[in-house]
Write a protein that holds these residues in place. Structure first.
Motif, mmCIF file in Angstrom:
data_model
loop_
_atom_site.group_PDB
_atom_site.id
_atom_site.type_symbol
_atom_site.label_atom_id
_atom_site.label_comp_id
_atom_site.label_asym_id
_atom_site.label_seq_id
_atom_site.Cartn_x
_atom_site.Cartn_y
_atom_site.Cartn_z
ATOM 1 N N MET A 21 0.831 -1.200 0.000
ATOM 2 C CA MET A 21 0.000 0.000 0.000
ATOM 3 C C MET A 21 0.866 1.250 0.000
ATOM 4 O O MET A 21 1.864 1.322 0.718
ATOM 5 C CB MET A 21 -0.928 0.004 1.216
ATOM 6 C CG MET A 21 -2.098 -0.960 1.096
ATOM 7 S SD MET A 21 -3.144 -0.987 2.572
ATOM 8 C CE MET A 21 -3.630 0.739 2.694
ATOM 9 N N SER A 22 0.475 2.234 -0.792
ATOM 10 C CA SER A 22 1.203 3.491 -0.864
ATOM 11 C C SER A 22 0.834 4.395 0.303
ATOM 12 O O SER A 22 -0.193 4.195 0.970
ATOM 13 C CB SER A 22 0.870 4.204 -2.173
ATOM 14 O OG SER A 22 -0.494 4.594 -2.192
ATOM 15 N N THR A 23 1.662 5.405 0.548
ATOM 16 C CA THR A 23 1.354 6.388 1.589
ATOM 17 C C THR A 23 0.042 7.101 1.283
ATOM 18 O O THR A 23 -0.770 7.354 2.175
ATOM 19 C CB THR A 23 2.486 7.419 1.688
ATOM 20 O OG1 THR A 23 3.710 6.733 1.994
ATOM 21 C CG2 THR A 23 2.193 8.452 2.762
ATOM 22 N N GLU A 24 -0.177 7.396 -0.006
ATOM 23 C CA GLU A 24 -1.415 8.063 -0.406
ATOM 24 C C GLU A 24 -2.629 7.199 -0.065
ATOM 25 O O GLU A 24 -3.643 7.702 0.426
ATOM 26 C CB GLU A 24 -1.388 8.367 -1.898
ATOM 27 C CG GLU A 24 -2.649 9.051 -2.402
ATOM 28 C CD GLU A 24 -2.606 9.273 -3.908
ATOM 29 O OE1 GLU A 24 -1.919 8.489 -4.591
ATOM 30 O OE2 GLU A 24 -3.270 10.213 -4.378
ATOM 31 N N GLN A 25 -2.524 5.878 -0.293
ATOM 32 C CA GLN A 25 -3.638 4.987 -0.001
ATOM 33 C C GLN A 25 -3.918 4.930 1.498
ATOM 34 O O GLN A 25 -5.071 4.918 1.930
ATOM 35 C CB GLN A 25 -3.346 3.584 -0.535
ATOM 36 C CG GLN A 25 -4.524 2.620 -0.409
ATOM 37 C CD GLN A 25 -5.714 3.066 -1.231
ATOM 38 O OE1 GLN A 25 -5.620 3.253 -2.435
ATOM 39 N NE2 GLN A 25 -6.858 3.264 -0.563
ATOM 40 N N HIS A 26 -2.851 4.895 2.301
ATOM 41 C CA HIS A 26 -3.025 4.909 3.749
ATOM 42 C C HIS A 26 -3.766 6.175 4.188
ATOM 43 O O HIS A 26 -4.657 6.127 5.052
ATOM 44 C CB HIS A 26 -1.667 4.837 4.451
ATOM 45 C CG HIS A 26 -1.105 3.460 4.550
ATOM 46 N ND1 HIS A 26 -1.679 2.465 5.311
ATOM 47 C CD2 HIS A 26 -0.002 2.898 3.972
ATOM 48 C CE1 HIS A 26 -0.961 1.359 5.211
ATOM 49 N NE2 HIS A 26 0.056 1.586 4.409
ATOM 50 N N MET A 27 -3.414 7.319 3.593
ATOM 51 C CA MET A 27 -4.061 8.580 3.952
ATOM 52 C C MET A 27 -5.525 8.577 3.528
ATOM 53 O O MET A 27 -6.399 9.043 4.273
ATOM 54 C CB MET A 27 -3.315 9.745 3.302
ATOM 55 C CG MET A 27 -1.908 9.963 3.855
ATOM 56 S SD MET A 27 -1.016 11.281 2.989
ATOM 57 C CE MET A 27 -2.038 12.704 3.413
#
Length: 243
Positions: A21-27
């Motif tokens: 998972m990307s940082t953007e997806q986590h956000m």
């Protein structure tokens, strides 16, 4: 994941294929969590750990973790995972009905369900980290219920993604092919620092149903015959096109 093929061998945790998972997806997920209600999930108020056996091959036995929502006094619904950690896989769902509701089902439907009395009285069914005296009233209710459990992801055979049709699952029993491998039970007990044997002794006075419908646990009454789901090609229903 705790699973066995009947010999007590433990299956390793299967990691589904895909990119991290990307940082953007986590956000995005965190933001959605703050803004959305997630009401169905918040109504899951019990964690049950027990065991299940495949109806078509009862030598395959798995440890299961049910996250339970009580809809009313006669009906529960459970999301079933293969572990209780953050990497657990959602492997199926179980519906649980009271004996009163079960008796209203057609006989062909009743064949797909299993009893819970032995599972509870034997100490196999536990509420991890909940004192036995707190769980006792619910256990007394559940001992008189029936469940229908469909497994949609057979992680115990190494599937990294959900494959094939769902499999109907059966509950443990005290004799024959329904007996759970003791190694599987001991591994579970060690993890939660409990004793199934001690729980069995403590639960001896839990009342069993006056009558267990023989349509449930179908294999016990019908020469060890189970059920398997197969996918077949069929003609689709036709309807007029929308304008």
């Amino acid at each position: 994941m705790a699973a066995t093929n009947g010999t007590g061998a433990q299956a390793g945790k299967q990691i589904p294929p895909g990119k991290p998972m990307s940082t953007e997806q986590h956000m995005l997920d965190k933001g959605a969590q703050m803004l959305q209600s997630l009401k169905p999930i918040k109504h899951m108020n019990q964690h049950v750990c027990t065991f299940a056996l495949y109806s078509h091959d009862m030598t395959r036995q798995i440890e299961t973790h049910h996250y339970v929502t009580r809809v009313n006094q006669d009906f529960l619904q459970c999301a079933v995972f293969d572990a209780d950690d953050s990497m657990a896989h959602l492997i199926g769902l179980e519906y649980i009905v009271s004996d009163r509701l079960f008796e209203t089902l057609p006989p062909d439907e009743q064949k797909l369900w299993h009893t819970h009395a032995y599972e509870i009285k034997s100490g196999l069914w536990v509420n991890p980290r909940v004192p036995e005296m707190v769980a006792r009233p619910e256990l007394e209710n559940l001992a008189k219920t029936y469940g229908k459990f469909w497994c949609t992801w057979q992680t115990d055979r190494g599937d990294k993604l959900p494959m094939g049709p769902p499999a109907l699952m059966m509950s443990p029993q005290g004799a024959g092919i329904g007996v759970v491998n003791p190694v599987l039970v001991q591994n579970r007990d060690d993890k939660y620092n409990i004793s199934s044997d001690a729980l069995k002794t403590a639960r001896v006075e839990i009342a069993e149903p006056e009558w267990l419908n023989p349509q449930a646990d179908y294999w016990k009454q019908h020469n060890d015959k189970g059920f398997a789901v197969e996918v077949e090609t069929t003609e689709m229903e036709k309807r007029a096109s929308f304008p």
